[in-house]
Design a protein around this motif. Sequence first.
Motif, mmCIF file in Angstrom:
data_model
loop_
_atom_site.group_PDB
_atom_site.id
_atom_site.type_symbol
_atom_site.label_atom_id
_atom_site.label_comp_id
_atom_site.label_asym_id
_atom_site.label_seq_id
_atom_site.Cartn_x
_atom_site.Cartn_y
_atom_site.Cartn_z
ATOM 1 N N UNK A 110 -14.370 -1.309 -6.181
ATOM 2 C CA UNK A 110 -13.274 -1.696 -7.060
ATOM 3 C C UNK A 110 -11.976 -0.950 -6.810
ATOM 4 N N UNK A 111 -11.993 -0.024 -5.870
ATOM 5 C CA UNK A 111 -10.787 0.770 -5.593
ATOM 6 C C UNK A 111 -9.802 -0.027 -4.755
ATOM 7 N N UNK A 112 -8.513 0.263 -4.959
ATOM 8 C CA UNK A 112 -7.477 -0.488 -4.238
ATOM 9 C C UNK A 112 -6.330 0.434 -3.836
ATOM 10 N N UNK A 113 -5.437 -0.120 -3.036
ATOM 11 C CA UNK A 113 -4.240 0.592 -2.593
ATOM 12 C C UNK A 113 -3.493 1.135 -3.808
ATOM 13 N N UNK A 114 -3.097 2.393 -3.710
ATOM 14 C CA UNK A 114 -2.346 3.022 -4.789
ATOM 15 C C UNK A 114 -3.194 3.857 -5.724
ATOM 16 N N UNK A 115 -4.516 3.625 -5.754
ATOM 17 C CA UNK A 115 -5.381 4.436 -6.608
ATOM 18 C C UNK A 115 -5.442 5.866 -6.074
ATOM 19 N N UNK A 116 -5.484 6.824 -6.991
ATOM 20 C CA UNK A 116 -5.663 8.230 -6.628
ATOM 21 C C UNK A 116 -7.135 8.549 -6.821
ATOM 22 N N UNK A 117 -7.747 9.110 -5.780
ATOM 23 C CA UNK A 117 -9.174 9.407 -5.839
ATOM 24 C C UNK A 117 -9.455 10.854 -5.462
ATOM 25 N N UNK A 118 -10.589 11.323 -5.965
ATOM 26 C CA UNK A 118 -11.131 12.622 -5.582
ATOM 27 C C UNK A 118 -12.192 12.338 -4.536
ATOM 28 N N UNK A 119 -12.073 12.952 -3.376
ATOM 29 C CA UNK A 119 -13.060 12.720 -2.322
ATOM 30 C C UNK A 119 -13.393 14.024 -1.627
ATOM 31 N N UNK A 120 -14.530 13.997 -0.942
ATOM 32 C CA UNK A 120 -14.972 15.177 -0.209
ATOM 33 C C UNK A 120 -14.796 14.910 1.275
ATOM 34 N N UNK A 121 -14.045 15.796 1.899
ATOM 35 C CA UNK A 121 -14.000 15.745 3.364
ATOM 36 C C UNK A 121 -15.381 16.143 3.860
ATOM 37 N N UNK A 122 -15.797 15.641 5.007
ATOM 38 C CA UNK A 122 -17.147 15.931 5.514
ATOM 39 C C UNK A 122 -17.467 17.415 5.427
ATOM 40 N N UNK B 39 6.677 3.743 -10.071
ATOM 41 C CA UNK B 39 7.122 4.800 -9.145
ATOM 42 C C UNK B 39 6.095 5.118 -8.059
ATOM 43 N N UNK B 40 4.810 5.042 -8.397
ATOM 44 C CA UNK B 40 3.777 5.316 -7.396
ATOM 45 C C UNK B 40 3.780 4.271 -6.286
ATOM 46 N N UNK B 41 3.926 3.016 -6.662
ATOM 47 C CA UNK B 41 3.969 1.945 -5.663
ATOM 48 C C UNK B 41 5.185 2.089 -4.759
ATOM 49 N N UNK B 42 6.326 2.405 -5.360
ATOM 50 C CA UNK B 42 7.546 2.602 -4.559
ATOM 51 C C UNK B 42 7.385 3.773 -3.602
ATOM 52 N N UNK B 43 6.829 4.876 -4.098
ATOM 53 C CA UNK B 43 6.668 6.068 -3.262
ATOM 54 C C UNK B 43 5.692 5.804 -2.123
ATOM 55 N N UNK B 44 4.621 5.062 -2.393
ATOM 56 C CA UNK B 44 3.662 4.724 -1.348
ATOM 57 C C UNK B 44 4.310 3.811 -0.305
ATOM 58 N N UNK B 45 5.095 2.847 -0.759
ATOM 59 C CA UNK B 45 5.819 1.956 0.138
ATOM 60 C C UNK B 45 6.779 2.741 1.041
ATOM 61 N N UNK B 46 7.361 3.806 0.496
ATOM 62 C CA UNK B 46 8.347 4.617 1.238
ATOM 63 C C UNK B 46 7.710 5.640 2.186
ATOM 64 N N UNK B 47 6.391 5.635 2.330
ATOM 65 C CA UNK B 47 5.700 6.647 3.130
ATOM 66 C C UNK B 47 6.351 6.909 4.491
ATOM 67 N N UNK B 48 6.759 5.885 5.246
ATOM 68 C CA UNK B 48 7.334 6.172 6.562
ATOM 69 C C UNK B 48 8.661 6.943 6.514
#
Length: 154
Positions: A49-61, A121-130
């Motif tokens: 159910x996760x999508x672009x823009x969601x903030x997640x907690x994850x474990x690097x290997x 603001x989150x969507x705009x900031x993600x769009x501006x990544x480059x």
Amino acid sequence: MEDGIQRRNIEELLDSGNAVQIKPQGYSMYPLIVPGRDEAVIRKEDPAGLKRGDVVLYRRDRSILVIHRICRKDERGFYMVGDNQTEIEGPLRPEQIKGKMVALIRKGREIDVRSLRYRIPCSLWLFMRPVRRPVSRAAAAVKRLINKCTKMHS
């Protein structure tokens, strides 16, 4: 947050259906999550159910827990980026994702991450990544100039 006992407890709490409140450290999610000021409320969520823009907690290997934003997902996995970064990390496997940020606590007030006040603001900031780096540098230069002018006129 990253001693062995706390890491295990965070994951156990999430796996048992509890929400956890985390104070992110470091500046990888700045300016949308400010260390020392903001807290993330994380809940376990089905990665499907996760999508672009969601903030997640994850474990690097076999490593640390990280809070970053999903910039895209495909059949190979999830691709993450910090709000203060331009490099994309991934693909991450669904089992690496431990939970999703469902609320942001800022100065004691809870902000629902589904609200337009948060999503726009989150969507705009993600769009501006480059172009984040030059925009951030320009904003910092303007801020320094304003501070310098303010001090001169005080």
